[in-house]
Design a protein around this motif. Structure first.
Motif, PDB file in Angstrom:
ATOM      1  N   CYS A 116       0.855  -1.268   0.230  1.00  0.00           N
ATOM      2  CA  CYS A 116      -0.339  -0.016   0.294  1.00  0.00           C
ATOM      3  C   CYS A 116       1.179   1.254   0.008  1.00  0.00           C
ATOM      4  CB  CYS A 116      -0.652   0.128   1.173  1.00  0.00           C
ATOM      5  SG  CYS A 116      -2.027  -1.333   1.786  1.00  0.00           S
ATOM      6  N   ASP A 117       1.950   1.318   0.917  1.00  0.00           N
ATOM      7  CA  ASP A 117       2.366   2.406   0.718  1.00  0.00           C
ATOM      8  C   ASP A 117       4.221   2.266   0.871  1.00  0.00           C
ATOM      9  OD1 ASP A 117       0.805   3.188   2.196  1.00  0.00           O
ATOM     10  OD2 ASP A 117       0.993   2.590   3.977  1.00  0.00           O
ATOM     11  N   ALA A 118       4.981   1.555   0.287  1.00  0.00           N
ATOM     12  CA  ALA A 118       6.446   1.794  -0.406  1.00  0.00           C
ATOM     13  C   ALA A 118       6.406   2.723  -1.526  1.00  0.00           C
ATOM     14  CB  ALA A 118       6.296   0.378  -1.354  1.00  0.00           C
ATOM     15  N   ASP A 119       5.693   3.193  -1.896  1.00  0.00           N
ATOM     16  CA  ASP A 119       6.005   4.812  -3.083  1.00  0.00           C
ATOM     17  C   ASP A 119       6.337   5.742  -2.250  1.00  0.00           C
ATOM     18  OD1 ASP A 119       4.993   3.648  -5.568  1.00  0.00           O
ATOM     19  OD2 ASP A 119       3.722   2.733  -4.742  1.00  0.00           O
ATOM     20  N   PHE A 120       5.833   5.826  -1.461  1.00  0.00           N
ATOM     21  CA  PHE A 120       5.651   6.951  -0.068  1.00  0.00           C
ATOM     22  C   PHE A 120       7.138   7.004   0.177  1.00  0.00           C
ATOM     23  CE2 PHE A 120       1.040   6.737   0.752  1.00  0.00           C
ATOM     24  CZ  PHE A 120       1.059   7.716  -0.153  1.00  0.00           C
ATOM     25  N   PHE A 121       7.679   6.322   0.354  1.00  0.00           N
ATOM     26  CA  PHE A 121       8.890   6.396   1.241  1.00  0.00           C
ATOM     27  C   PHE A 121       9.923   6.177  -0.376  1.00  0.00           C
ATOM     28  CE2 PHE A 121       6.433   5.047   3.729  1.00  0.00           C
ATOM     29  CZ  PHE A 121       5.777   5.892   4.714  1.00  0.00           C
ATOM     30  N   GLU A 122      10.673   5.823  -1.266  1.00  0.00           N
ATOM     31  CA  GLU A 122      11.516   5.930  -2.213  1.00  0.00           C
ATOM     32  C   GLU A 122      12.573   7.028  -1.835  1.00  0.00           C
ATOM     33  OE1 GLU A 122      11.524   6.876  -6.917  1.00  0.00           O
ATOM     34  OE2 GLU A 122       9.256   6.425  -6.056  1.00  0.00           O
ATOM     35  N   GLU A 123      13.910   6.771  -2.433  1.00  0.00           N
ATOM     36  CA  GLU A 123      14.519   7.161  -1.614  1.00  0.00           C
ATOM     37  C   GLU A 123      14.719   7.614   0.521  1.00  0.00           C
ATOM     38  OE1 GLU A 123      17.068   7.380  -4.076  1.00  0.00           O
ATOM     39  OE2 GLU A 123      15.703   6.178  -4.676  1.00  0.00           O
ATOM     40  N   LEU A 124      13.919   6.845   0.943  1.00  0.00           N
ATOM     41  CA  LEU A 124      14.017   7.368   2.497  1.00  0.00           C
ATOM     42  C   LEU A 124      14.194   6.102   3.131  1.00  0.00           C
ATOM     43  CD1 LEU A 124      10.806   9.834   2.351  1.00  0.00           C
ATOM     44  CD2 LEU A 124      12.811   9.819   2.562  1.00  0.00           C
ATOM     45  N   ASP A 125      14.847   6.859   4.143  1.00  0.00           N
ATOM     46  CA  ASP A 125      14.569   5.513   5.210  1.00  0.00           C
ATOM     47  C   ASP A 125      13.565   5.057   6.034  1.00  0.00           C
ATOM     48  OD1 ASP A 125      17.559   5.692   4.841  1.00  0.00           O
ATOM     49  OD2 ASP A 125      17.476   7.512   5.304  1.00  0.00           O
ATOM     50  N   VAL A 126      13.438   3.669   6.308  1.00  0.00           N
ATOM     51  CA  VAL A 126      12.549   2.438   6.961  1.00  0.00           C
ATOM     52  C   VAL A 126      13.087   2.349   8.509  1.00  0.00           C
ATOM     53  CG1 VAL A 126      10.824   3.242   4.735  1.00  0.00           C
ATOM     54  CG2 VAL A 126      11.689   1.115   5.307  1.00  0.00           C
ATOM     55  N   VAL A 127      12.543   1.945   9.182  1.00  0.00           N
ATOM     56  CA  VAL A 127      12.209   0.761  10.496  1.00  0.00           C
ATOM     57  C   VAL A 127      11.317  -0.355   9.685  1.00  0.00           C
ATOM     58  CG1 VAL A 127      11.909   1.240  12.575  1.00  0.00           C
ATOM     59  CG2 VAL A 127      13.388   2.376  11.617  1.00  0.00           C
ATOM     60  N   VAL A 128      11.869  -1.377   9.846  1.00  0.00           N
ATOM     61  CA  VAL A 128      11.002  -2.480  10.062  1.00  0.00           C
ATOM     62  C   VAL A 128      10.586  -3.680  11.262  1.00  0.00           C
ATOM     63  CG1 VAL A 128      10.024  -4.638   9.020  1.00  0.00           C
ATOM     64  CG2 VAL A 128      10.979  -2.967   7.699  1.00  0.00           C
ATOM     65  N   ILE A 129       9.934  -3.027  12.174  1.00  0.00           N
ATOM     66  CA  ILE A 129       9.641  -4.403  13.284  1.00  0.00           C
ATOM     67  C   ILE A 129       8.845  -5.524  12.815  1.00  0.00           C
ATOM     68  CG2 ILE A 129       9.123  -4.034  15.816  1.00  0.00           C
ATOM     69  CD1 ILE A 129       8.452  -0.917  15.127  1.00  0.00           C
ATOM     70  N   GLY A 130       9.763  -6.715  13.075  1.00  0.00           N
ATOM     71  CA  GLY A 130       9.420  -8.192  13.231  1.00  0.00           C
ATOM     72  C   GLY A 130      10.523  -8.524  12.681  1.00  0.00           C
ATOM     73  N   ASN A 131      11.040 -10.156  12.637  1.00  0.00           N
ATOM     74  CA  ASN A 131      11.781 -10.428  12.408  1.00  0.00           C
ATOM     75  C   ASN A 131      11.212 -12.002  11.514  1.00  0.00           C
ATOM     76  OD1 ASN A 131      13.436 -12.758  14.028  1.00  0.00           O
ATOM     77  ND2 ASN A 131      12.230 -11.036  15.094  1.00  0.00           N
ATOM     78  N   GLY A 132       9.776 -12.434  11.687  1.00  0.00           N
ATOM     79  CA  GLY A 132       9.710 -13.519  10.851  1.00  0.00           C
ATOM     80  C   GLY A 132       9.130 -13.015   9.571  1.00  0.00           C
ATOM     81  N   ASP A 133       8.903 -14.664   8.834  1.00  0.00           N
ATOM     82  CA  ASP A 133       9.009 -14.792   7.242  1.00  0.00           C
ATOM     83  C   ASP A 133       8.350 -13.341   6.714  1.00  0.00           C
ATOM     84  OD1 ASP A 133      10.736 -16.627   7.289  1.00  0.00           O
ATOM     85  OD2 ASP A 133       8.167 -18.245   6.701  1.00  0.00           O
ATOM     86  N   ALA A 134       6.833 -13.042   7.684  1.00  0.00           N
ATOM     87  CA  ALA A 134       6.713 -11.600   6.723  1.00  0.00           C
ATOM     88  C   ALA A 134       7.543 -10.743   6.472  1.00  0.00           C
ATOM     89  CB  ALA A 134       5.144 -11.677   7.317  1.00  0.00           C
ATOM     90  N   ALA A 135       7.833 -10.584   7.701  1.00  0.00           N
ATOM     91  CA  ALA A 135       8.308  -9.100   8.189  1.00  0.00           C
ATOM     92  C   ALA A 135      10.279  -8.829   6.773  1.00  0.00           C
ATOM     93  CB  ALA A 135       9.124  -8.852   9.429  1.00  0.00           C
ATOM     94  N   VAL A 136      10.326 -10.393   7.400  1.00  0.00           N
ATOM     95  CA  VAL A 136      11.626 -10.255   6.343  1.00  0.00           C
ATOM     96  C   VAL A 136      11.022  -9.905   4.686  1.00  0.00           C
ATOM     97  CG1 VAL A 136      13.497 -10.956   5.264  1.00  0.00           C
ATOM     98  CG2 VAL A 136      12.847 -11.188   7.566  1.00  0.00           C
ATOM     99  N   GLU A 137      10.043 -10.599   4.691  1.00  0.00           N
ATOM    100  CA  GLU A 137       9.937 -10.399   2.988  1.00  0.00           C
ATOM    101  C   GLU A 137       9.638  -8.933   3.194  1.00  0.00           C
ATOM    102  OE1 GLU A 137       7.144 -14.382   2.500  1.00  0.00           O
ATOM    103  OE2 GLU A 137       8.400 -14.722   0.771  1.00  0.00           O
ATOM    104  N   GLU A 138       8.728  -9.074   3.396  1.00  0.00           N
ATOM    105  CA  GLU A 138       7.957  -7.284   3.334  1.00  0.00           C
ATOM    106  C   GLU A 138       9.086  -6.059   3.101  1.00  0.00           C
ATOM    107  OE1 GLU A 138       4.375  -6.979   2.138  1.00  0.00           O
ATOM    108  OE2 GLU A 138       5.061  -8.908   2.181  1.00  0.00           O
ATOM    109  N   ALA A 139      10.060  -6.239   4.231  1.00  0.00           N
ATOM    110  CA  ALA A 139      11.399  -5.583   3.876  1.00  0.00           C
ATOM    111  C   ALA A 139      12.296  -5.738   2.730  1.00  0.00           C
ATOM    112  CB  ALA A 139      11.889  -5.896   5.025  1.00  0.00           C
ATOM    113  N   MET A 140      12.369  -6.844   2.444  1.00  0.00           N
ATOM    114  CA  MET A 140      12.687  -6.793   1.178  1.00  0.00           C
ATOM    115  C   MET A 140      12.273  -6.542  -0.482  1.00  0.00           C
ATOM    116  SD  MET A 140      15.861  -9.475   1.229  1.00  0.00           S
ATOM    117  CE  MET A 140      14.854 -11.159   0.362  1.00  0.00           C
ATOM    118  N   TYR A 141      10.768  -6.479  -0.311  1.00  0.00           N
ATOM    119  CA  TYR A 141      10.090  -5.418  -0.968  1.00  0.00           C
ATOM    120  C   TYR A 141      10.206  -4.214  -0.892  1.00  0.00           C
ATOM    121  CZ  TYR A 141       6.216  -3.211  -3.546  1.00  0.00           C
ATOM    122  OH  TYR A 141       4.995  -3.294  -3.664  1.00  0.00           O
TER     123      TYR A 141
END
Lengths: 106, 410
Positions: free
Chosen positions: B139-164
C-alpha cells in the motif's frame, strides 16, 4: 469525482472555501481500490454537500507527503485551505466516511 | 429488507473462503461469498508469493487471488460485497445480516474472516498511522522512495515485506530482538536478506516509541542487553509482528480460544451445528495460503455432507405423515445388530401405519446427539416432526411393540 494533482491541488482544494473531500489513493493499494465504489456512491449521494476529489499518490508523492499523508487509504476533508478531518487505514470505512461527511459537509 | 436464501454462505473471500466456494459450488450447492472488500484477503497485500505449490516466481499475491476468484466463479459461486452485522446460528437456517440490511438464510455457514495485522500499542503508533506508520508494504512503499524506514518484526512476513520495500527505499533497518545473525524467518529468506545491501540490522533491540510532529521523524530503540536507548531517524515505520483474528462478530456464537481464534475440529466443525471455520481465524499450527485453501476445501465437503444428512433426516423422518420409528444402531454394538431383526418385524407388522428408518449412530453423531441419544440400540419415535417416545436398551420385542402401538394410537 474530480481528479486533482500537483498542478491543480492549490486551486481546486486549498484556494476554495470548501468543504472539499480528497480521496488519496493508488492503483497499488488494494484497500483503496476496494474503497473506490463506496466513495463513488457517497459522491452520488452527497455531491451537493461537499466537493469530491481524488488524488493518485503515485504521480503526486511530494504533494501527498506535504499534506502529511504517508499511508493509504486516506480520506481527508479541507475547509479554507486547511485539513479539518481525516480518516486513514482501517478507520477509512464507508460508514466512518459518511459520518465525517455529515459532520463537515454543507 | 432483502432476504436471500442459499445452501452455503461463506463469510470472507480470502484463500480459505474462495477455496470453500469452489468446492461447494462444484458440488452443486448454491453458494454465496460475502466480503467487505476486494476478494483476496491478506494475500492481496502480499507481493511476493513463492511458496504456493505450482506457482513459483513471477506470481504475485493479487494475481494468485484473481485466479482463485475466477476459479470459484467458474462453478457458479457468487461473490457479494457486504460487511456482516449480526449472525444467528441456532436455527435450521443460519441467518446472517449485513450492515446494509441484507439478510442471508443459509443451510450451512463457513466462516473464513481471516486475520489482520497486529499492532504493538507503542507510544506514537496510533497517532502516526498513515503518517509513516504502516502495516502494508504494497500500500505505502511508494511514499518512501529514497527515504529511510524501520521494520519491526523478524519472521518470514517481516523479512519478505522488508525486501519488497528495498525496491523503493534508501534503507530498511530491521529491529530484531534476537542476538546478531538470528531471525525467526526461515533460512532461505534469511540468507537472501543478509545479502541485500539496502537491509540494515539493529540486533538485541526493540522499538519503544515512534516520534514525529504530524509525520514520522524517528524511533526510539532500546538495546535489551545494555538498556541503552538511541534515537534513530526514520521516515517510515513498518510493523509486521503477526496477526489477530477478525472474529469479534462471532463472539458468543461459536467457541473460541482466549485470543479470539475459532476452535474447530478436523472437519472444520465449530461448536455450532452447521457452522464451519476455515483459514487464519481458526486455531491452527500453520497460517499460509495453502493451509487456508485446504481448510476451505474440507469445510465445504463437510458442509455438503451436513446439508445432505439434514435433508435426508427431514425427508425420511420429520416431514412424514405417518409416525416414524428411528432405530439408532452401531456396527460396534453387537446387541444393536442382534436386535435389528426384531425392530424390522415390528415395523413390518405395522406397515402403512409406522415407517422404519435405521441410522448408524456412529456416522450420524450430530442427529443422535440432538435428540440426546448416546447409546445403541435406541429406538426413537417421531410423530409430525417431534420426538414423542424413546426406548433405550435393555428392552425386548414385546415392550417395543407396545410403545409402537401407543405411538400409532396417538
Amino acid at each position: 469525482m474530480l481528479e486533482v494533482n500537483k498542478e491543480n491541488f492549490e486551486a481546486e482544494v486549498l484556494a476554495v472555501p470548501g468543504p472539499v473531500l480528497v480521496d488519496f489513493w493508488s492503483t497499488k493499494c488494494e484497500p483503496c481500490v476496494a474503497l473506490v465504489p463506496e466513495v463513488e456512491a457517497l459522491a452520488e449521494k452527497y455531491g451537493d454537500k461537499i466537493k469530491f476529489c481524488k488524488l493518485n499518490v503515485l504521480e503526486n508523492r511530494r504533494l501527498s507527503i506535504g499534506q502529511k499523508v504517508l499511508g493509504l487509504p486516506t480520506i481527508a476533508i479541507y475547509k479554507g485551505g486547511e485539513k479539518v478531518a481525516e480518516l486513514t487505514k482501517d478507520d477509512a470505512t464507508c460508514a466512518n466516511i459518511e459520518a465525517m461527511i455529515k459532520e463537515h459537509g454543507r | 429488507m432483502a432476504v436471500r436464501e442459499c445452501d452455503v454462505l461463506i463469510i470472507g473471500a480470502g484463500p480459505a473462503g474462495l477455496a470453500a466456494a469452489l468446492y461447494a459450488s462444484r458440488a452443486k450447492l448454491s453458494t454465496v461469498v460475502l466480503d467487505k472488500g476486494t476478494p483476496g484477503g491478506q494475500v492481496r497485500t502480499t507481493w511476493s508469493m513463492e511458496n504456493y505449490p505450482g506457482f513459483a516466481r513471477g506470481m504475485t499475491g493479487p494475481e494468485l487471488m484473481d485466479r482463485f476468484v475466477d476459479h470459484a466463479k467458474e462453478f457458479g459461486a457468487e461473490i457479494v460485497r457486504g460487511d456482516v452485522a449480526t449472525v444467528s446460528f441456532g436455527g435450521e437456517l443460519k441467518i446472517v445480516t449485513t450492515q446494509k440490511g441484507e439478510e442471508y438464510r443459509a443451510r450451512a455457514v463457513i466462516v473464513a474472516p481471516g486475520a489482520e495485522p497486529r499492532t504493538l500499542g507503542l507510544p506514537g503508533e496510533r497517532e502516526l498511522r498513515g503518517k509513516g506508520v504502516s502495516y502494508c508494504a504494497t500500500c505505502d512503499a511508494d511514499f518512501f522512495e529514497e527515504l529511510d524506514v524501520v521494520v519491526i518484526g523478524n519472521g518470514d512476513a517481516a523479512v519478505e515485506e522488508a525486501m519488497y520495500l528495498t525496491k523503493f527505499v534508501n534503507s530498511a533497518t530491521m529491529i530484531v530482538v534476537h542476538d546478531e545473525g538470528i531471525l525467526d524467518a526461515t533460512a532461505i529468506i534469511r540468507d537472501r536478506a543478509f545479502k541485500n545491501p539496502k537491509m540494515k540490522w539493529a540486533w538485541n533491540s526493540v522499538v519503544e516509541e515512534i516520534r514525529g510532529d504530524g509525520i514520522v521523524e524517528s524511533v526510539v530503540i532500546k538495546n535489551i542487553k545494555t538498556n541503552e536507548r538511541t534515537e534513530l531517524e526514520a521516515n517510515g515505520v513498518f510493523v509486521f509482528v503477526g496477526t489477530v483474528p477478525k472474529t469479534d462478530f462471532l463472539k458468543g456464537h461459536v467457541d473460541m480460544d482466549k485470543r479470539g481464534y475459532v476452535i474447530a475440529n478436523e472437519l472444520m466443525e465449530t461448536s455450532a451445528d452447521g457452522v464451519y471455520c476455515a483459514g487464519d481465524a481458526r486455531v491452527k499450527y500453520l497460517r499460509q495460503v495453502i493451509t487456508a485453501a485446504a481448510d476451505g476445501a474440507i469445510a465445504a465437503v463437510a458442509a455438503e455432507k451436513y446439508i445432505h444428512e439434514e435433508e435426508g433426516f427431514r425427508e425420511m423422518v420429520l416431514d412424514r405423515e405417518n409416525p416414524v420409528m428411528v432405530a439408532f444402531w452401531s456396527p460396534t454394538s453387537q446387541v444393536s445388530l442382534d436386535f435389528l431383526p426384531a425392530v424390522e418385524r415390528i415395523a413390518e407388522q405395522r406397515a402403512g401405519k409406522l415407517n422404519l428408518v435405521k441410522i448408524d449412530i456412529y456416522k450420524n453423531q450430530r442427529v443422535a446427539g440432538r435428540y440426546g441419544i448416546t447409546e445403541a440400540p435406541t429406538m426413537a419415535f417421531f410423530r409430525k416432526g417431534q420426538l414423542v417416545e424413546k426406548v433405550c436398551w435393555p428392552t425386548n420385542e414385546s415392550e417395543l411393540a407396545s410403545v409402537a402401538d401407543k405411538v400409532i394410537g396417538g
